[in-house]
Design a protein around this motif. Sequence first.
Motif, PDB file in Angstrom:
ATOM      1  N   ASN A  13      -5.816 -55.822 -22.924  1.00 51.52           N
ATOM      2  CA  ASN A  13      -4.473 -56.040 -23.463  1.00 51.52           C
ATOM      3  C   ASN A  13      -3.417 -55.474 -22.521  1.00 51.52           C
ATOM      4  OD1 ASN A  13      -2.170 -56.329 -25.043  1.00 51.52           O
ATOM      5  ND2 ASN A  13      -2.751 -54.735 -26.497  1.00 51.52           N
ATOM      6  N   ASP A  14      -3.610 -54.233 -22.112  1.00 52.18           N
ATOM      7  CA  ASP A  14      -2.632 -53.586 -21.240  1.00 52.18           C
ATOM      8  C   ASP A  14      -2.570 -54.257 -19.863  1.00 52.18           C
ATOM      9  OD1 ASP A  14      -0.822 -51.170 -20.804  1.00 52.18           O
ATOM     10  OD2 ASP A  14      -2.260 -50.907 -19.180  1.00 52.18           O
ATOM     11  N   ALA A  15      -3.734 -54.643 -19.325  1.00 58.45           N
ATOM     12  CA  ALA A  15      -3.769 -55.270 -18.002  1.00 58.45           C
ATOM     13  C   ALA A  15      -3.047 -56.615 -17.983  1.00 58.45           C
ATOM     14  CB  ALA A  15      -5.212 -55.453 -17.551  1.00 58.45           C
ATOM     15  N   ASN A  16      -3.016 -57.282 -19.145  1.00 55.17           N
ATOM     16  CA  ASN A  16      -2.336 -58.579 -19.234  1.00 55.17           C
ATOM     17  C   ASN A  16      -0.893 -58.454 -19.717  1.00 55.17           C
ATOM     18  OD1 ASN A  16      -4.304 -61.094 -18.805  1.00 55.17           O
ATOM     19  ND2 ASN A  16      -5.489 -59.412 -19.695  1.00 55.17           N
ATOM     20  N   GLY A  17      -0.398 -57.229 -19.781  1.00 55.53           N
ATOM     21  CA  GLY A  17       1.015 -57.007 -20.079  1.00 55.53           C
ATOM     22  C   GLY A  17       1.394 -57.048 -21.533  1.00 55.53           C
ATOM     23  N   GLY A  18       0.433 -56.839 -22.454  1.00 61.84           N
ATOM     24  CA  GLY A  18       0.758 -56.855 -23.879  1.00 61.84           C
ATOM     25  C   GLY A  18       1.809 -55.821 -24.242  1.00 61.84           C
ATOM     26  N   LYS A  19       2.820 -56.242 -24.993  1.00 61.38           N
ATOM     27  CA  LYS A  19       3.954 -55.369 -25.297  1.00 61.38           C
ATOM     28  C   LYS A  19       3.992 -54.879 -26.741  1.00 61.38           C
ATOM     29  CE  LYS A  19       6.066 -55.629 -21.241  1.00 61.38           C
ATOM     30  NZ  LYS A  19       5.110 -56.487 -20.537  1.00 61.38           N
ATOM     31  N   SER A  20       3.319 -55.574 -27.649  1.00 61.04           N
ATOM     32  CA  SER A  20       3.452 -55.221 -29.063  1.00 61.04           C
ATOM     33  C   SER A  20       2.180 -55.562 -29.825  1.00 61.04           C
ATOM     34  CB  SER A  20       4.635 -55.966 -29.685  1.00 61.04           C
ATOM     35  OG  SER A  20       4.315 -57.343 -29.857  1.00 61.04           O
ATOM     36  N   GLN A  21       2.201 -55.255 -31.121  1.00 58.63           N
ATOM     37  CA  GLN A  21       1.060 -55.544 -31.991  1.00 58.63           C
ATOM     38  C   GLN A  21       0.867 -57.037 -32.235  1.00 58.63           C
ATOM     39  OE1 GLN A  21       3.284 -53.105 -32.430  1.00 58.63           O
ATOM     40  NE2 GLN A  21       2.458 -51.352 -33.541  1.00 58.63           N
ATOM     41  N   LEU A  22       1.795 -57.871 -31.765  1.00 60.01           N
ATOM     42  CA  LEU A  22       1.608 -59.314 -31.885  1.00 60.01           C
ATOM     43  C   LEU A  22       0.334 -59.763 -31.167  1.00 60.01           C
ATOM     44  CD1 LEU A  22       2.745 -62.030 -32.879  1.00 60.01           C
ATOM     45  CD2 LEU A  22       4.021 -62.192 -30.723  1.00 60.01           C
ATOM     46  N   VAL A  23      -0.074 -59.030 -30.143  1.00 60.24           N
ATOM     47  CA  VAL A  23      -1.320 -59.347 -29.424  1.00 60.24           C
ATOM     48  C   VAL A  23      -2.498 -59.341 -30.399  1.00 60.24           C
ATOM     49  CG1 VAL A  23      -2.910 -58.562 -27.634  1.00 60.24           C
ATOM     50  CG2 VAL A  23      -0.438 -58.409 -27.260  1.00 60.24           C
ATOM     51  N   SER A  24      -2.575 -58.328 -31.263  1.00 62.59           N
ATOM     52  CA  SER A  24      -3.658 -58.258 -32.247  1.00 62.59           C
ATOM     53  C   SER A  24      -3.610 -59.443 -33.199  1.00 62.59           C
ATOM     54  CB  SER A  24      -3.574 -56.951 -33.041  1.00 62.59           C
ATOM     55  OG  SER A  24      -3.895 -55.843 -32.233  1.00 62.59           O
ATOM     56  N   ILE A  25      -2.411 -59.845 -33.609  1.00 61.48           N
ATOM     57  CA  ILE A  25      -2.275 -60.962 -34.543  1.00 61.48           C
ATOM     58  C   ILE A  25      -2.750 -62.254 -33.888  1.00 61.48           C
ATOM     59  CG2 ILE A  25      -0.607 -62.342 -35.845  1.00 61.48           C
ATOM     60  CD1 ILE A  25       1.058 -59.775 -36.188  1.00 61.48           C
ATOM     61  N   ILE A  26      -2.341 -62.481 -32.650  1.00 62.18           N
ATOM     62  CA  ILE A  26      -2.753 -63.705 -31.941  1.00 62.18           C
ATOM     63  C   ILE A  26      -4.269 -63.726 -31.758  1.00 62.18           C
ATOM     64  CG2 ILE A  26      -2.612 -64.923 -29.730  1.00 62.18           C
ATOM     65  CD1 ILE A  26       0.277 -63.854 -29.511  1.00 62.18           C
ATOM     66  N   ALA A  27      -4.853 -62.611 -31.320  1.00 60.04           N
ATOM     67  CA  ALA A  27      -6.300 -62.558 -31.117  1.00 60.04           C
ATOM     68  C   ALA A  27      -7.043 -62.762 -32.429  1.00 60.04           C
ATOM     69  CB  ALA A  27      -6.682 -61.217 -30.496  1.00 60.04           C
ATOM     70  N   ALA A  28      -6.552 -62.174 -33.520  1.00 62.58           N
ATOM     71  CA  ALA A  28      -7.199 -62.331 -34.823  1.00 62.58           C
ATOM     72  C   ALA A  28      -7.166 -63.782 -35.282  1.00 62.58           C
ATOM     73  CB  ALA A  28      -6.513 -61.429 -35.856  1.00 62.58           C
ATOM     74  N   VAL A  29      -6.043 -64.462 -35.089  1.00 58.52           N
ATOM     75  CA  VAL A  29      -5.927 -65.875 -35.487  1.00 58.52           C
ATOM     76  C   VAL A  29      -6.907 -66.730 -34.689  1.00 58.52           C
ATOM     77  CG1 VAL A  29      -4.396 -67.873 -35.458  1.00 58.52           C
ATOM     78  CG2 VAL A  29      -3.550 -65.667 -36.289  1.00 58.52           C
ATOM     79  N   LEU A  30      -7.032 -66.476 -33.396  1.00 57.77           N
ATOM     80  CA  LEU A  30      -7.956 -67.248 -32.570  1.00 57.77           C
ATOM     81  C   LEU A  30      -9.406 -67.033 -33.007  1.00 57.77           C
ATOM     82  CD1 LEU A  30      -6.356 -66.680 -29.041  1.00 57.77           C
ATOM     83  CD2 LEU A  30      -6.376 -68.805 -30.359  1.00 57.77           C
ATOM     84  N   ILE A  31      -9.765 -65.787 -33.303  1.00 62.19           N
ATOM     85  CA  ILE A  31     -11.129 -65.505 -33.769  1.00 62.19           C
ATOM     86  C   ILE A  31     -11.361 -66.140 -35.132  1.00 62.19           C
ATOM     87  CG2 ILE A  31     -12.717 -63.660 -34.444  1.00 62.19           C
ATOM     88  CD1 ILE A  31     -11.356 -61.908 -32.319  1.00 62.19           C
ATOM     89  N   ALA A  32     -10.337 -66.141 -35.984  1.00 57.73           N
ATOM     90  CA  ALA A  32     -10.457 -66.791 -37.290  1.00 57.73           C
ATOM     91  C   ALA A  32     -10.693 -68.297 -37.129  1.00 57.73           C
ATOM     92  CB  ALA A  32      -9.205 -66.535 -38.119  1.00 57.73           C
TER      93      ALA A  32
END
Length: 585
Positions: free
Chosen positions: A320-339
């Motif tokens: 997450n950090d290496a790809n420049g993630g800035k907020s908790q939206l990263v978790s939401i996007i990843a969770a939706v994709l896994i869902a």
Amino acid sequence: MKFPSLVSFMPGLALMLQYEKQWLRDDVRAGLSVAAVALPVAIAYAQLTGVNAAVGLYSCVLPMLVYALFGTSRQLIVGPDAATCAVIAAVVTPLAAGDSMKHWQLVMTMTAMTGFWCLIASRFRLGVLADFLSKPILMGLLNGVAITIIVGQFSKIFGFTFDERYLIERLSGAPSYLTKTHWPTLLMGLVTLLTYALVKRYRPQWPASMCAMAVAAFLVWAFNLTSFNINVVGEVSAGLPSFQAPVFDIGIARELVVPALNLAMVSFVSMMLTARSFAAKNGYDIDADKEFRALGIANIASALSQGFAVSGADSRTAVNDANGGKSQLVSIIAAVLIALVALFFTAPLKYIPSSALGVVLVIASISLIDLKALWNLRVRDRSAFLLACTTLFSVLFIGVIPGITLAVLLGLFQFLATVMRPTDQVLGLDHKGVIRSVDDSGKAKSVPGVFIYRFNSPLTYFNATYFKRRLLEKFIREPDPVDCIIIDAVPCFTHLDLSVMAMLADLHQLLKKRGIRLVLAGRKRQMLGWFEQAGMQSGEGGILIRPDLYLALKMNQSYKQALAEGQAPVIKKAPEDDVLLYSHL
């Protein structure tokens, strides 16, 4: 801001309400990368836990969404973790006795218990427990767990089954087990490893674990390799889980209470190490108590969605950090994709060979091993090195759960040793008149007629006697006559303890007979209140209390001047007082 209490309860929501548009591109890219890494690892950890591959996906979706709302770290990704899965498997497997449904129910029960322990800890503001397991203890623990996982996965890679439960017995039987190697299974594991290495070498930006598992699954499907008795994941039910409370037998549940407490402790400490490191790197602070609550809610959410325990995932957080993630939206996007994968794309998962999952777990576990750092402790801090090695060998020799229990006890004993037997100093003045420690450097010298003592730990009933003994030992070594003892009250008098007050009264009477005045310097207002509550006399005829060390020295000097001019009372000492003083050591 509207609804301040809601925003305070959900720190992630507060950040989302202040979301900046320029973050979106980085968050989307980081979310895709995290999902690509989390998918294969979640399936592999499901196998390690002993449940269906779909459960690994369930353990990602809702916990990641929950943490995005309740967590205070912007980069941390929660999800299945090698250490938590190894702990659950070690506890649940013998209790389930081969019943897969019972095994799953016990996994959910232990996960829910872990969540409740975290919520209780948060309620009592026990976020300080993040510092409870010291770095050396956690280092030994993670190395031991990683080695245990690696040895356990060799059976999946080589195609045999361990009959023994513990690591040492498994290693001792290694020669006979190797003769049972299933060569097609081993070959598939080697193909997975080779694919992983090639992707890492030539396409480092790609998710190597996912690519390796995809190639292995494709080979099984294309060439019908199951006909060679290669074990695969099997059918993975599509769709999201139905929410249900764990069903369990109350008798068996009692066996899970203490392991769940240990798991909550280890998960939180490991998570905080990851969260703090990335928070420091990105320039913000995190709240340990709120992190405890977020971890608890995430685990309860995982249990209700039929998943297993989660913690902070350092590898996915690093992605997450290496790809420049800035907020908790990263978790939401990843969770939706896994869902979405869990809903519509589970069919290909059934072809993933168990040996490929074993390789992925071994690779993930190797990242936890850092024997070089552990060995370096031998030079920097020998006691820390022994502590880390004790924890490591405990996990290896007596098992994961007893090893973790011992690690927690070692942390407790380490804390008690620090509090009960802290460092202490005799203080004096340097050439500039600054108070500092009197040591071999000679930069500070004792004040004539005055003994200044500092005890570097809060005084309580279990170290009060040690405090008194150390003070008298150091006082007796003073070469010059002393008529005043000043105690720095700031570091050691932190709360009212009647045992400490009784010790002070005894010390005062002992010194008074020798004609020595006892002065406490610092915390004057608190000390006066505590003396009143304890029924002790302060001021003239009792223990003197001064605002700070400098004023205590100044007032002692004024007292001596008054004494020289015949304006202060003289306390005579009896000849037997020296013997009396030595008898208290």
